[in-house]
Every structure is written in C-alpha cells, then in structure tokens.
Design a protein around this motif. Structure first.
Motif: not given
Length: 89
Positions: A27-54
């Motif tokens: 990260x360069x300190x701005x808003x573009x930060x990938x991340x991995x989080x466990x949710x309180x129900x045990x599922x996992x949320x991944x924040x990353x670049x959307x490359x679905x189209x690619x």
C-alpha cells in the motif's frame, strides 16, 4: 435451483487474517489496500483488484463465475502472511 452455499450479507468483520497491506508494503497509504478478513460467522471476505473481465474468459476447465461473482486478485505475500491465522481443515 438452490446453491450449495450462499453469502450472508449480515455478518460483521471480526479479525484480519495475516497482516495489513501497509505492513506488507502493498500500500502507498491511500485507499487502495487489499485485505483478508474473517467475518463473525466464519466466512472470509477478500478485498482485492476486480479482474473478472481479464480472467473470466480464460478460467481453467470446470471453473465458472456466476453472474453475481467477481474474481479478485491479492498479493501473494498477503495470503502467505495469513496462513498462520487460517485453521487447518
């Protein structure tokens, strides 16, 4: 037809898995930060670049994306840093 698993939108973020993007130098300190989080129900949320189209047109055989799914990419060092926080199956 019912899906085998459906994402529940109600759980809250419980804990980060691994290290923050800033700690890993992804990260360069701005808003573009990938991340991995466990949710309180045990599922996992991944924040990353959307490359679905690619990647959507070149998925391996047998891999499919539903219309409401997105393929996201995160830095490899982020997943490696999360390994210690992910329980064995």
């Amino acid at each position: 037809m019912a899906r085998g698993w459906e994402a529940d939108p109600s759980p809250l973020f419980e804990r980060r898995l691994g290290k923050s993007a800033e700690e890993l130098g992804n990260s360069d300190g701005n808003d573009e930060c990938p991340d991995i989080w466990q949710l309180d129900n045990g599922d996992v949320a991944v924040i990353g670049r959307d490359l679905t189209g690619v990647y959507g047109a070149r998925l391996p055989q047998g891999v499919h994306l539903a219309p409401d799914e997105r393929l996201v990419v995160i830095p490899g060092n982020m997943l490696s840093a999360a390994k210690k926080d992910i329980a064995d199956a």
